[in-house]
Design an enzyme around this catalytic site. Structure first.
Site, PDB file in Angstrom:
ATOM      1  CG  HIS A  37      -5.005   7.148   4.290  1.00 23.51           C
ATOM      2  ND1 HIS A  37      -3.891   6.569   4.823  1.00 23.51           N
ATOM      3  CD2 HIS A  37      -5.638   6.172   3.593  1.00 23.51           C
ATOM      4  CE1 HIS A  37      -3.843   5.289   4.485  1.00 23.51           C
ATOM      5  NE2 HIS A  37      -4.881   5.017   3.734  1.00 23.51           N
ATOM      6  CE  LYS A 152       0.749   2.974  -1.927  1.00 25.99           C
ATOM      7  NZ  LYS A 152       0.745   1.503  -2.125  1.00 25.99           N
ATOM      8  NE  ARG A 190       0.756  -3.727   2.092  1.00 29.32           N
ATOM      9  CZ  ARG A 190       0.427  -4.915   2.582  1.00 29.32           C
ATOM     10  NH1 ARG A 190       1.313  -5.635   3.230  1.00 29.32           N
ATOM     11  NH2 ARG A 190      -0.794  -5.392   2.415  1.00 29.32           N
TER      12      ARG A 190
END
Ligand code: PAF
Length: 292
Positions: A37, A152, A190
């Site tokens: 990010h 991704k 995750r």
């Protein structure tokens, strides 16, 4: 960095910034921020004047209630990371403002057919309708801007590009390369679910992509062979359950018989209860023609 929770202040901020000539970069997130990010914030800062980031765990894109309830949150760390990477406005909208009807269905849904129905769309019914509906709303509130998304989630990126083109939304979509850990694992919120043992097993996903990518680079264009290479590598970790290993057209997400003109390899697999996705583009070098 300013922090707001309501749509009125968010919209007013963006209108004010545009009125003074500032170029806005938008990074939409669900929090649990990581270095991937941060590269989106940095890119938005490098190419614009003002960075707006949103942090909203959108319940409408989760087709599994357990997945939603255990989605990681780290608000304090997220705010610190956003601020350190030049975010000017961090928006943490409330559920009431974003989806006033929730948990009932909202009558309006933005749905991208076709490319949103394969692979992730197939494995997670309703997922992309939730993504496109919330992203359309984020774009409507933010207004004209450049919006940054990670590669991704390649299918998400493709679906959002298509939505923007079809609905003439005045937002330029920028894809940013997947950021990887030094051992190749694609960064993902995750990943924090993985135990050290599962993290080791998860590396097989990147390895499988690399094996097939090298095969393509050596001149193999048959999707069947690339599939077989991915599956054989994934089989090295029997506890990793393959959801799909696909060879597709990166623009349409349709299956390809061969990657002679390029293609996208995409894998989704479950590692100890955590579903991970990763992908890579492949190109087959031109083969020498017959000597004349
Ligand atoms: O990629 C994500 O984090 C989410 O799907 C997004 C784009 C923020 C929409 O909720």
């Amino acid at each position: 960095m300013q922090l707001v929770h309501d749509v009125a202040h968010w919209r007013a901020y963006c209108e004010h910034e545009r009125a003074r000539g500032a170029r806005i970069g938008l990074v939409a997130t669900m929090g649990a921020l990581h270095a991937g990010h941060a590269t989106l914030f940095d890119a938005a800062k490098d190419h614009g004047d003002v960075v707006v980031a949103t942090l909203f765990v959108n319940p409408r894109q989760f087709n599994d209630a357990n997945d939603l309830s255990r989605y990681p949150t780290s608000r304090v760390e997220d705010r610190a990371l956003a601020s350190a990477h030049g975010v000017d406005l961090l928006v943490e909208p409330t559920l009431e403002e974003m989806w006033p009807d929730y948990p009932n269905a909202t009558p309006t849904t933005v749905s991208v057919r076709g490319i949103g129905e394969h692979y992730e769309g197939d494995s997670r019914p309703g997922h992309f309708d939730g993504v496109t509906s919330v992203v359309a709303k984020l774009f409507a509130i933010t207004g004209p801007c450049r919006a940054y998304f990670g590669e991704k989630d390649f299918q998400q990126l493709t679906v959002i590009r298509r939505m923007v083109a079809d609905l003439c939304i005045p937002v330029t979509i920028i894809g940013a390369a997947t950021l990887r850990e030094p051992d190749g694992l694609a960064m993902s919120s995750r990943n924090r679910y993985l135990t050290p043992e599962q993290r080791g097993q998860a590396l097989v996903i990147h390895r499988a992509l690399q094996v097939a990518q090298r095969l393509a680079a050596s001149g193999e264009s048959s999707s069947e062979k690339l599939h077989a290479a991915m599956r054989a590598t994934l089989a090295e970790e029997p506890s990793v359950r393959i959801d799909y290993a696909a060879v597709v057209n990166p623009d349409t997400l349709e299956d390809l018989d061969d990657v002679g003109r390029g293609g996208l390899l995409a894998i989704a697999a479950v590692v100890g209860g955590t579903r991970l996705i990763d992908n890579t583009l492949v190109a087959v070098p031109p083969q020498p023609g017959p000597a004349s």
